[in-house]
Scaffold this motif. Structure first.
Motif, mmCIF file in Angstrom:
data_model
loop_
_atom_site.group_PDB
_atom_site.id
_atom_site.type_symbol
_atom_site.label_atom_id
_atom_site.label_comp_id
_atom_site.label_asym_id
_atom_site.label_seq_id
_atom_site.Cartn_x
_atom_site.Cartn_y
_atom_site.Cartn_z
ATOM 1 N N ASP A 261 0.830 -1.181 -0.075
ATOM 2 C CA ASP A 261 -0.050 0.127 0.030
ATOM 3 C C ASP A 261 0.951 1.162 -0.141
ATOM 4 N N GLU A 262 0.397 2.260 -0.758
ATOM 5 C CA GLU A 262 1.007 3.692 -0.589
ATOM 6 C C GLU A 262 0.243 4.494 0.469
ATOM 7 N N ILE A 263 1.005 5.062 1.336
ATOM 8 C CA ILE A 263 0.401 5.655 2.731
ATOM 9 C C ILE A 263 0.378 7.263 2.373
ATOM 10 N N LEU A 264 -0.715 7.712 2.760
ATOM 11 C CA LEU A 264 -0.852 9.201 2.645
ATOM 12 C C LEU A 264 -0.233 10.286 3.513
ATOM 13 N N VAL A 265 0.335 11.264 3.103
ATOM 14 C CA VAL A 265 0.627 12.243 4.345
ATOM 15 C C VAL A 265 -0.384 13.462 3.887
ATOM 16 N N SER A 266 -1.078 13.767 4.730
ATOM 17 C CA SER A 266 -2.318 14.668 4.658
ATOM 18 C C SER A 266 -1.736 16.189 4.643
ATOM 19 N N ARG A 267 -2.439 16.992 3.899
ATOM 20 C CA ARG A 267 -1.937 18.267 3.338
ATOM 21 C C ARG A 267 -1.464 19.178 4.653
ATOM 22 N N GLY A 268 -2.194 18.865 5.934
ATOM 23 C CA GLY A 268 -1.760 19.645 6.931
ATOM 24 C C GLY A 268 -0.759 19.168 7.785
ATOM 25 N N MET A 269 -0.097 18.031 7.376
ATOM 26 C CA MET A 269 0.962 17.249 8.084
ATOM 27 C C MET A 269 2.157 17.441 7.014
ATOM 28 N N ILE A 270 2.202 18.039 6.051
ATOM 29 C CA ILE A 270 3.274 17.920 4.998
ATOM 30 C C ILE A 270 4.465 18.686 5.667
#
Length: 282
Positions: A261-270
């Motif tokens: 799986d590819e894991i997301l980094v949310s925009r607010g946590m960049i």
């Protein structure tokens, strides 16, 4: 086309950003209308000059847009990702409302007796959709490519910092909501955890465990490890297991060691993600 519409897209519509966008929309719509006159204008029917008429139309657009944003921020499901089709759908609704708004002010700007006919209602909505949709498609397409380029370039720099040789054989006891389900977690084996309602899926080198607990509880119990990071409301990851960072319109997707799986980094946590990754690799 379906893939494009399902692409994650930044959600810009908090009130502060919306106010800035509204000013830009006001300037662009006024300038575009005045410079290009996209539709035939009978100057004898206007109560004011064409410039003032364009300004009035733009003010209506600004008011409708701000009102729509306020409603959106109040009622949007914040647990769901904002995607390109959400962006287009919202803006199409806004354009229709703007068209209705332009129809309702016809008596203020036109010297005509039949301003309230259905023909003019249709024309105002049609004209707003034609011009607005063109600008919306161009601006959104350019913004998607701009964001992809930004995060792809930044992800390349982050990939240079990756270090896969950091190991920790420390084992920690994890408490769950059910005492008999408590378990020991070897940190070097931990890859990531994913929230699934009242459960957490924990992925390790040895496989997957499902535990009755919240991802926040797991995060709190692992807070002493500086390489454990909450990349998204649904994901808790081991920064040492990152194999590759990919840039997309929302920010980053992560490929982890021994993980499909590819894991997301949310925009607010960049920003926090970049800071923690660089700090860890020093």
């Amino acid at each position: 086309m379906i893939k494009i519409f399902r692409t994650n897209y930044p959600f810009y519509y908090d009130v502060k950003k919306a106010a800035i966008i509204s000013v830009l929309v006001f300037i662009l719509s006024t300038g575009f209308s005045y410079a290009f006159e996209p539709f035939e204008v009978n100057y004898k029917e206007l109560k004011y000059s064409y410039l003032i008429t364009s300004v009035i139309h733009s003010i209506v657009s600004l008011i409708v847009f701000m009102f729509s944003v306020i409603l959106l921020t109040l009622f949007r499901d914040k647990k769901r990702d904002w995607q390109v089709y959400n962006e287009f759908s919202f803006l199409v609704i806004v354009l229709i409302l703007i068209g209705i708004g332009q129809f309702l002010i016809r008596d203020l700007i036109y010297l005509k007796e039949d301003n309230w006919s259905f023909r003019y209602l249709f024309e105002e909505i049609r004209n707003t959709l034609l011009v607005g949709s063109l600008l919306m498609f161009i601006i959104t397409s350019i913004n998607i490519e701009r964001l992809k380029s930004i995060y792809r370039n930044r992800s390349k720099l982050l990939n240079l910092d990756l270090n896969k040789d950091v190991n920790s054989n420390e084992t920690i006891s994890i408490k769950t909501k059910v005492k008999i389900d408590d378990f020991n977690l070897t940190m070097n084996d931990f890859i990531y955890a994913k929230s699934d309602k009242n459960y957490v899926e924990i992925f390790t080198v040895g496989g997957k465990m499902i535990k009755r607990m919240s991802i926040k509880s797991l995060e709190d119990q692992l807070e002493m490890f500086d390489y454990i990071f909450r990349s998204h409301r649904s994901f808790l990851i081991n920064l040492n297991k990152i194999q590759k960072v990919k840039g997309n319109t929302q920010g980053y997707k992560l490929s982890l060691i021994s993980c499909e799986d590819e894991i997301l980094v949310s925009r607010g946590m960049i920003a926090k993600f970049e800071e923690e990754l660089r700090k860890l690799k020093k």
